[in-house]
Design a protein around this motif. Sequence first.
Motif, PDB file in Angstrom:
ATOM      1  N   UNK A 178      46.238  37.128  -8.668  1.00 37.83           N
ATOM      2  CA  UNK A 178      45.880  36.120  -7.670  1.00 37.83           C
ATOM      3  C   UNK A 178      45.363  36.859  -6.448  1.00 37.83           C
ATOM      4  N   UNK A 179      44.810  36.086  -5.497  1.00 38.17           N
ATOM      5  CA  UNK A 179      44.439  36.663  -4.200  1.00 38.17           C
ATOM      6  C   UNK A 179      44.979  35.760  -3.105  1.00 38.17           C
ATOM      7  N   UNK A 180      45.480  36.367  -2.032  1.00 42.93           N
ATOM      8  CA  UNK A 180      46.060  35.613  -0.925  1.00 42.93           C
ATOM      9  C   UNK A 180      45.527  36.186   0.382  1.00 42.93           C
ATOM     10  N   UNK A 181      45.108  35.290   1.288  1.00 35.39           N
ATOM     11  CA  UNK A 181      44.635  35.674   2.617  1.00 35.39           C
ATOM     12  C   UNK A 181      45.469  34.861   3.602  1.00 35.39           C
ATOM     13  N   UNK A 182      46.443  35.516   4.215  1.00 32.57           N
ATOM     14  CA  UNK A 182      47.453  34.803   4.991  1.00 32.57           C
ATOM     15  C   UNK A 182      47.224  35.039   6.477  1.00 32.57           C
ATOM     16  N   UNK A 183      47.190  33.948   7.246  1.00 30.78           N
ATOM     17  CA  UNK A 183      47.016  34.069   8.697  1.00 30.78           C
ATOM     18  C   UNK A 183      48.338  33.753   9.365  1.00 30.78           C
ATOM     19  N   UNK A 184      49.042  34.785   9.777  1.00 31.07           N
ATOM     20  CA  UNK A 184      50.324  34.566  10.438  1.00 31.07           C
ATOM     21  C   UNK A 184      50.184  34.878  11.922  1.00 31.07           C
ATOM     22  N   UNK A 185      51.134  34.396  12.721  1.00 31.96           N
ATOM     23  CA  UNK A 185      51.057  34.713  14.158  1.00 31.96           C
ATOM     24  C   UNK A 185      51.011  36.223  14.394  1.00 31.96           C
ATOM     25  N   UNK A 186      51.647  36.973  13.513  1.00 34.77           N
ATOM     26  CA  UNK A 186      51.683  38.430  13.676  1.00 34.77           C
ATOM     27  C   UNK A 186      50.372  39.103  13.302  1.00 34.77           C
ATOM     28  N   UNK A 187      49.554  38.406  12.553  1.00 42.33           N
ATOM     29  CA  UNK A 187      48.301  39.015  12.117  1.00 42.33           C
ATOM     30  C   UNK A 187      47.898  38.484  10.751  1.00 42.33           C
ATOM     31  N   UNK A 188      46.927  39.136  10.140  1.00 46.07           N
ATOM     32  CA  UNK A 188      46.345  38.638   8.907  1.00 46.07           C
ATOM     33  C   UNK A 188      46.764  39.553   7.758  1.00 46.07           C
ATOM     34  N   UNK A 189      47.258  38.965   6.670  1.00 49.56           N
ATOM     35  CA  UNK A 189      47.696  39.742   5.511  1.00 49.56           C
ATOM     36  C   UNK A 189      46.840  39.442   4.296  1.00 49.56           C
ATOM     37  N   UNK A 190      46.462  40.478   3.605  1.00 49.39           N
ATOM     38  CA  UNK A 190      45.795  40.296   2.317  1.00 49.39           C
ATOM     39  C   UNK A 190      46.737  40.743   1.210  1.00 49.39           C
ATOM     40  N   UNK A 191      46.741  39.954   0.116  1.00 46.94           N
ATOM     41  CA  UNK A 191      47.506  40.382  -1.060  1.00 46.94           C
ATOM     42  C   UNK A 191      46.644  40.151  -2.287  1.00 46.94           C
ATOM     43  N   UNK A 192      46.886  40.946  -3.312  1.00 46.33           N
ATOM     44  CA  UNK A 192      46.180  40.734  -4.587  1.00 46.33           C
ATOM     45  C   UNK A 192      47.099  41.175  -5.726  1.00 46.33           C
ATOM     46  N   UNK A 193      46.774  40.777  -6.947  1.00 49.53           N
ATOM     47  CA  UNK A 193      47.574  41.206  -8.100  1.00 49.53           C
ATOM     48  C   UNK A 193      48.909  40.493  -8.177  1.00 49.53           C
TER      49      UNK A 193
END
Lengths: 467, 467
Positions: free
Chosen positions: A400-415
């Motif tokens: 899968x792919x995830x692009x997360x916008x959190x107050x702390x910043x932006x996170x990318x995840x994959x696999x």
Amino acid sequence: MPSCARATASCCAWARRSAAIGVSEADGLPVHQPRVLIIGCGFGGLEAAKALRDAPVEVTLVDRTNHHLFQPLLYQVATAGLSAPAIAAPIRHLFRRQANLTTLLGEVVDIDPIARTVRLADGGTLPWDRLIVAAGAVNSYFGNDAWARHAPGLKTLDDAFGIRRKVLMAFEAAEREADPVQRAAWLNFVVIGGGPTGVEMAGTLAEIAHRTLPGEFRHIDPARAKILLVEGGPRLLSALPGSLSESARRQLERLGVQVQLSTKVTAIDGRGVELRAASGESRRIESRCVVWAAGVRGSPLGALLARRLGIEVDRGGRVPVLPDLTLPGHPEITVIGDLAAAHSHERDRAPRAVPGVSPAAKQMGRHVAQDIVRHLRGEAGRPFRYRDWGNLATIGRRSAVVDLWLPLGRFHMRGTLAWLFWLFAHIYFLIGFRSRLMVMTDWAWAYWTSQRSARVVADIEGPPGPG
Amino acid sequence: MPSCARATASCCAWARRSAAIGVSEADGLPVHQPRVLIIGCGFGGLEAAKALRDAPVEVTLVDRTNHHLFQPLLYQVATAGLSAPAIAAPIRHLFRRQANLTTLLGEVVDIDPIARTVRLADGGTLPWDRLIVAAGAVNSYFGNDAWARHAPGLKTLDDAFGIRRKVLMAFEAAEREADPVQRAAWLNFVVIGGGPTGVEMAGTLAEIAHRTLPGEFRHIDPARAKILLVEGGPRLLSALPGSLSESARRQLERLGVQVQLSTKVTAIDGRGVELRAASGESRRIESRCVVWAAGVRGSPLGALLARRLGIEVDRGGRVPVLPDLTLPGHPEITVIGDLAAAHSHERDRAPRAVPGVSPAAKQMGRHVAQDIVRHLRGEAGRPFRYRDWGNLATIGRRSAVVDLWLPLGRFHMRGTLAWLFWLFAHIYFLIGFRSRLMVMTDWAWAYWTSQRSARVVADIEGPPGPG
């Protein structure tokens, strides 16, 4: 802004008009509470109804089905991974404890903004003082409506059953086909549109071909099925950053999906599709199973309402709304969810268009519910602000792919990590503990056995079959 | 008895004919194994196919759906208690490890006993050396076929979805109906036929009305729905002893079902039913939801086969078979399950008619599979003997009746104990561990919450919807 006076005034007619639709009070006295009518129980309508739980209003929720559908998992029903009841909760049951809400099964075919009524398909009318239009979107073929017959989209349970039948029957037909050319055509699957739905469909079809079915056929090897994902733009999942689009493409190709970018569909018929690459080169793919995931447009109810009010819908059939999601000159009418061409209003930033995703619909639903309560207290509506948490799409088993916008910043995840995140996010947001349990059981089973639990086609010929 | 010589002789034609249906051998050499064709994958066909696992034959199993249906629980799909995938297992998956078996999806429309072929609806033909006809039964309206439209029976998943829609939509329509007479008609449910299916349907409808739905509607009280069970004979469950019939009647009445014995149906239309009591008195019941559980007859394929062979089916449309379940003059053709008018042959007893129940179909399936192996060894077929374990029927939550025939003697159970026995017997016999798990979870949930998990109607207007 709007007019509690007007809302209260029209309430006096409640008892009289309600008798006409079979609504009666227990004690014979008219109830002086504004009537809120919500059209549609998707994510927007559901949230609005829930958020009005303690408001001093009478809510009527009208939908043309008896269930709220968790659309993000509809592709799992289409690919035989989940049964329909796992992602569809009876609306009436969801609201059984909300005393100020009445659930009605019916299809709204007209809206009268002057008389403040809606007309149902069976001829009945419903009055309202506040109207929330949350009728959602329908499949859009960009003017080629004839394609719908050959390339079903994925918006309703019936769509999903139709696609499930097509997919499973294609393998059955290939098993019986003696001619190798015909057989190959039965084993060609084409998914059109590289958004989240298209990516999920293509990935899951690849898993069915490569993991679920092998060993069950005697004359074909299901693993030799070809799954083609066609996208008009230069990359998949255009709402995500380019690096994740690229990762999604690689993960799909590892599953055995052929990804064709910058490629337009020029024709679809019962035997295949015609594609034109950016280079201008055309080619034809023989296929008996084509799935449309390339676009939706606002429900026709939006265009109808716009016409009644003398405004125009946008190119996507969506109704332009004011910053507080009401309509110009009609503060008592709001349009939310996929049917609204809405903007997010933030301090120090230009308004941004709100995307047609479920978190946006839910936030709009809560916003209009709160505004209705504010109006009743004589306060003005507030401009809608969309809180974007990012985007995610699953591709297949542990990818899968995830692009997360959190107050702390932006996170990318994959696999695998992204896949686990996607899994728990979807189970968390599923409506009702019961559905969560069903889906978790089904997925755990599917993960360990590579089997899919809903490989059932009720009627191999007809239209709709079962879940 | 029959002729291995004939079976072997006809095998020589195998390679030639098989090419015509797309069957080819890996090494180019014809395989000298008799081809067994099984029509239908109900309980009889499934057992026969499984029992031929190690036999030196090529088995082809043809069915017009892609799933084996656990019919004893079909009423649970119709009453929204289970999803379709919980009681339907993909045939192909069930037999994935049986190397001598090929699964084919197709509808047999003709049988040629001379050429030894069957013809499929799509024009294809399949050759056979041994034929097992296990095509089952269809709903029978005793010559009043027009009733079918208003009073659906319960044989297929589509039947079940149709009834589910009717039941759930009746409550929705009642909620919207202002006229009290019409509203009462929507809340009248009539079940025709007091066998196990009728008793189970009526009991479950009462539970839906009294336990599942109350509290969810605003204008009607679902608990005021009337459920009427009509039986033509003088008692319910005529296959069970009189004391258990009486107990079933009392348990149903405790659940709120009105039981009408010795009452014939004289008319069914879209608005209600006409009944005539044994006294000759007639009355009409207004009802929008009538379920037919009064009778089945053999599949039309049986009559067609009989005509081809110059024999006659019995009044129930079933094919009379010889003691070993083959047909007169055709030891290579057997008819089993609900389609066979078979007798049980025991020492020192007159032959007894075999009832149309699933244990009988399964025993017949195993019997003919063993006989085929015996024939191949040059041995004669044996007369079929039905081992009757008794009867059981469930009525509702913690109520059922069981009549058990054990070697030690005969046991009667009723109430909670009988219900537990019924529960575990059905879960035990469900095909596939996965289905058992699904059904157990669903039932545990339903028991503790009184909720039903599959209250989903995909398309509120059309015919078939989902599970």
